[in-house]
Design a protein around this motif. Structure first.
Motif, short mmCIF file in Angstrom:
data_model
loop_
_atom_site.label_atom_id
_atom_site.label_comp_id
_atom_site.label_asym_id
_atom_site.label_seq_id
_atom_site.Cartn_x
_atom_site.Cartn_y
_atom_site.Cartn_z
N GLN A 1 0.53 -17.09 -1.01
CA GLN A 1 -0.59 -15.93 -1.72
C GLN A 1 0.44 -16.00 -3.13
N ASN B 1 2.19 -13.82 -4.82
CA ASN B 1 3.70 -13.52 -5.18
C ASN B 1 4.58 -15.00 -4.63
N GLN C 1 2.02 -12.83 5.03
CA GLN C 1 3.11 -12.71 4.04
C GLN C 1 4.43 -13.20 4.57
N ASN D 1 5.67 -15.99 2.18
CA ASN D 1 5.82 -15.40 0.80
C ASN D 1 6.90 -14.51 0.40
N GLN D 2 7.32 -13.71 1.75
CA GLN D 2 8.37 -12.84 1.45
C GLN D 2 9.58 -13.41 1.56
N LEU E 1 6.26 -4.06 4.67
CA LEU E 1 5.47 -5.14 4.99
C LEU E 1 5.21 -5.34 6.47
N LEU F 1 0.91 -5.52 -3.54
CA LEU F 1 1.38 -6.35 -2.53
C LEU F 1 1.65 -7.64 -3.54
N PHE F 2 1.17 -7.85 -4.45
CA PHE F 2 0.98 -9.17 -5.23
C PHE F 2 1.73 -8.98 -6.86
#
Length: 421
Positions: free
Chosen positions: A48, A50, A310, A313-314, A359, A409-410
């Protein structure tokens, strides 16, 4: 003067990406992985905006990662007795692609292929990746500013500091904080990879959600010909593994009730080339991710349910801020003092624990919303989904609308074009 030696435990997504960043900043990282080679387990994931921002900081990396950008979200209800209906549709992912600053909003990726690509790129940057090494002990010798790491095969190594990137079943975490009992959430996921049917192809590159009575299906393309899907449902506890079902169970599932899902879902189930199944588990939330010269990041520190997509991505956000803080507090890349590492690790935790905890909670809540049973509960869920996306059908080209949808979020881990590393 050569840079500090760093041991990274785990060669999933976080390990090789962090290794590349550290190498580019003058450190000497080595990645140790318990498996004998890049994993073939699992199906897919979504990169995603981020996470894509972080990956884009490594020159040429995104060009090497095979991915399929997603243009729209489509939501169907399959819980009513009188058939399926469309709940909502939005081009928000296409708008996010424009907003992200890196040309990716949401993109489907085949997980095993991504892992192999990251290993190849890391090795091309001069990073050594050692497979077949399962970490079993970490020790900081008294009076020495280093960490000694021991492996199940008898091998031993040492480094200035260690980062545990070894995922959901982190041995590094167990070494630091002891073994913890994983708690079954009551949800399982069954998923597969299937050819893109004509119905899905007609939608264009879309992420499709099908809400049923007691189950939820998500499906999205990972390239021009294949689509990845997963069905979440409430049932008896299942082992926490991403490995394939045996042939008999796959045959049974392909011909079972989910083979009759409407809106193209049944076609995906029937035509899957392999099917995997696993339970979803929670772990205790940590108040600290480090002890001394050893740090946890990614799923080793904050494992999360997959319902927001996520997880990876995290981990990439963790990497960005860890590298940023190392550059800030140890610009020479020489072996940092224990005090310097404490500053880096503590600042990372103060920034990242609140965000990842939020999250993790939101992902858990999303799973609870998706999988409900009974007419009344399904009707309430479907109405909630419609309300969430009401008036958001067309947002591409409307920067304010995209920002309103995605800012919480992003807009991380840095604003587009404003990286500090």
């Amino acid at each position: 003067m050569s840079g500090a030696r760093v041991i990274l435990a785990g060669c999933g997504i976080a390990g090789p990406v962090l290794a590349i960043f550290l190498k580019l900043k003058g450190y000497e990282p080595i990645v140790y992985e318990r498996a004998d080679g890049p994993s073939n387990d699992g199906l897919s994931l979504c990169i995603q905006a981020n996470g894509a921002r972080v990956l884009s900081l490594i020159p040429g990396l995104m060009d090497k990662i095979a991915h399929q950008s997603i243009d729209q979200l489509v939501f169907y209800s399959a819980s009513a007795a009188d058939g399926a209906s469309e709940l909502a549709r939005t081009d928000a992912p296409a708008g996010l692609r424009d907003f992200s600053g890196v040309g990716i909003g949401v993109a489907g990726v085949r997980r095993p292929l991504l892992l192999r690509t990251l290993v190849e790129v890391a090795e091309a940057h001069g990073v050594r990746v050692a497979f077949g090494h399962q970490l079993v002990q970490v020790e900081e010798p008294a009076g020495e500013e280093c960490v000694v790491v021991r492996f199940a095969n008898g091998y031993e190594d040492s480094a200035s500091f260690v980062v545990g990137c070894d995922g959901l079943h982190s041995n590094t975490r167990a070494c630091l904080f002891g073994k913890e009992a994983a708690v079954f959430t009551g949800l399982t996921q069954t998923g597969g990879i299937s050819p893109i049917s004509e119905g899905f192809r007609a939608l264009g590159p879309s992420m499709v959600n099908i809400y049923g009575d007691g189950a939820h299906m998500i499906a999205y393309p990972i390239d021009d010909t294949q689509i990845s899907w997963a069905i979440t449902q409430r049932e008896a506890e299942e082992r926490e593994t991403w490995r394939d079902m045996d042939e008999a169970r796959q045959h049974e599932f392909k011909n079972g009730p989910f083979s009759r899902l409407p809106c193209g879902g049944g076609d995906l189930v029937r035509t899957a080339d392999k099917i995997i199944k696993f339970g979803l588990y929670d772990r205790p939330e940590l108040t600290s991710w480090h002890k001394g010269r050893v740090l946890l990041i990614g799923d080793a520190a904050h494992p999360t349910s997959p319902h927001l997509g996520q997880g990876a991505n995290q981990a990439l956000e963790d990497i960005y801020h860890l590298v940023r803080l190392l550059v800030q507090h140890n610009p020479s890349a020489a072996s940092p003092s224990t005090a310097t590492l404490s500053t880096v690790f503590t600042e990372l935790e103060q920034l990242r624990i609140p965000r990842t905890s939020t999250l993790v909670y939101k992902a858990r809540a999303a799973g609870e919303l998706r999988v409900v049973s009974g007419t009344e509960a399904c009707t309430m869920r479907d109405e909630t989904v419609q309300e969430m996306w009401k008036g958001k059908e067309r947002v591409r080209g409307d920067a304010d609308a995209v920002k309103m949808l995605y800012a919480d979020l992003f807009s991380f881990p840095f604003e587009a074009g404003k990286s500090e590393i």
